[in-house]
Design an enzyme around this catalytic site. Structure first.
Site, PDB file in Angstrom:
ATOM      1  N   ALA A   1      41.619  40.138  39.539  1.00 48.85           N
ATOM      2  CA  ALA A   1      42.593  41.074  40.099  1.00 48.85           C
ATOM      3  C   ALA A   1      42.939  42.075  39.001  1.00 48.85           C
ATOM      4  O   ALA A   1      42.792  41.787  37.808  1.00 48.85           O
ATOM      5  CB  ALA A   1      43.840  40.318  40.546  1.00 48.85           C
TER       6      ALA A   1
ATOM      7  N   GLY B   1      40.293  36.542  40.178  1.00 45.34           N
ATOM      8  CA  GLY B   1      40.132  36.971  41.565  1.00 45.34           C
ATOM      9  C   GLY B   1      38.679  37.266  41.924  1.00 45.34           C
ATOM     10  O   GLY B   1      38.311  37.193  43.099  1.00 45.34           O
TER      11      GLY B   1
ATOM     12  N   GLU C   1      37.291  33.998  42.794  1.00 44.77           N
ATOM     13  CA  GLU C   1      37.916  33.611  44.068  1.00 44.77           C
ATOM     14  C   GLU C   1      37.307  34.379  45.236  1.00 44.77           C
ATOM     15  O   GLU C   1      37.080  33.818  46.309  1.00 44.77           O
ATOM     16  CB  GLU C   1      39.439  33.833  43.973  1.00 44.77           C
ATOM     17  CG  GLU C   1      40.061  32.891  42.946  1.00 44.77           C
ATOM     18  CD  GLU C   1      41.502  33.231  42.599  1.00 44.77           C
ATOM     19  OE1 GLU C   1      41.776  34.405  42.260  1.00 44.77           O
ATOM     20  OE2 GLU C   1      42.350  32.339  42.663  1.00 44.77           O
TER      21      GLU C   1
ATOM     22  N   GLU D   1      43.277  33.024  34.342  1.00 42.13           N
ATOM     23  CA  GLU D   1      44.658  33.466  34.582  1.00 42.13           C
ATOM     24  C   GLU D   1      45.649  32.778  33.648  1.00 42.13           C
ATOM     25  O   GLU D   1      46.702  33.333  33.330  1.00 42.13           O
ATOM     26  CB  GLU D   1      45.051  33.192  36.044  1.00 42.13           C
ATOM     27  CG  GLU D   1      44.355  34.076  37.066  1.00 42.13           C
ATOM     28  CD  GLU D   1      43.065  33.490  37.611  1.00 42.13           C
ATOM     29  OE1 GLU D   1      42.467  32.598  36.961  1.00 42.13           O
ATOM     30  OE2 GLU D   1      42.651  33.926  38.710  1.00 42.13           O
TER      31      GLU D   1
END
Ligand code: CAA
Length: 259
Positions: free
Chosen positions: A69, A112, A115, A135
């Site tokens: 992200a 992300g 993911e 993260e």
């Protein structure tokens, strides 16, 4: 443009097609900001409505599938802001498409990005791939499946290691762990992923959808429920022409021609 979409014919015989989506934010290693993810969702949902599109391949660059992200977009957010939009809830829409989607991963596939790859139906990668949930190094945890899907895919030991240390695993480890289906050379990754997509495109559309739904349900359902769903979908396929054609073709020793 944040993504490139290329729809290609699946074969010379009919109108079926496959789509290649390339994440295209190279300067930020395809970090997934709202704009990019919005474009990706929009494109995949449009392709999903097109009956001729039988498989989607999602790829990034040779350096990064996606490095996570977008940290610069997140850094000043408050708890209230995260809650108000239920940050990353919408990302899960990728896992709700009917069309199979194959992630073709080269380079960094982190946070992300990892993911997103796991929201696809299958991950293939090149030898350069590096998967991780870093993260923890940012003072947070994975927020879009990195503690959940990853644990179901590779088991608690390796998932806990990755989520607590932030260390990356390479292509070989990802393959041995069952996170990826195939490892290809860096140069041929996309070509090989497109071959897989064309192979899927040649099957019956309804049986492909049923297989996708049933396999994905295995991550959610208790065994007896999953087996029941599988049987019901199996039974339902006897209402299709493709079942009649597939079985007749086998017995007549000829290739099946699905509609
Ligand atoms: N968000 C925003 N920008 C990012 C980014 C990210 N996730 N990852 C890389 N970038 C940017 C860098 O800031 C840099 O930009 P500038 O050139 O403007 O400085 C550019 O991409 C190139 O990156 P690096 O210079 O860092 O490249 P490198 O080769 O030295 O390192 C890397 C590569 C190891 C992937 C490193 O970029 C990195 O660690 N990235 C962050 C990985 C990460 O923490 N991901 C998790 C994000 S949080 C998340 O995903 C939450 C969730 O669960 C949904």
């Amino acid at each position: 443009s944040n993504i490139l979409v290329d729809v290609q014919k699946a074969n010379d015989k009919d109108n079926t097609s496959i789509a290649l989506i390339t994440l295209n934010r190279p300067k930020a290693l395809n970090a997934l900001n709202d704009a990019l993810f919005g474009d990706l969702l929009h494109a995949t949902q449009l392709l999903d409505k097109d009956k001729d599109v039988r498989c989607i391949v999602l790829t990034g660059s040779t350096k990064a599938f996606a490095a996570g992200a977008d940290i610069s977009e997140m850094k000043d957010k408050t708890y209230e802001e995260c809650m108000a939009v239920d940050m990353f809830a919408e990302w899960q829409q990728i896992s709700k498409l009917k069309t199979p989607i194959v992630a073709a991963v080269a380079g960094f596939c982190l946070g992300g990005g990892c993911e997103l790859a796991m929201m696809c139906d299958m991950i293939v990668c090149s030898k350069s791939a590096k998967f991780g949930q870093p993260e923890i190094n940012l003072g947070v945890i994975a927020g879009a499946g990195g503690t959940q899907r990853l644990t179901k895919r590779i088991g608690k030991a390796k998932s806990m290691y990755m989520n607590l240390t932030g260390e990356f695993i390479n292509a070989e480890e990802a393959f041995v762990s069952g996170l990826v289906a195939k490892v290809f050379d860096n140069e041929t990754l996309v070509e090989e992923a497109l071959k897989i997509a064309k192979n899927i495109a040649a099957k019956g559309a309804l049986s492909v959808q049923a297989a996708k739904e049933a396999v994905n349900a295995a991550e959610d359902l208790p065994l007896q429920e999953g087996l029941r769903l599988e049987r019901r979908l199996f039974h339902a396929l006897f209402a299709t022409d493709d079942q009649k054609e597939g079985m007749a073709a086998f017995l007549e020793k000829r290739p099946a021609s699905f509609k």
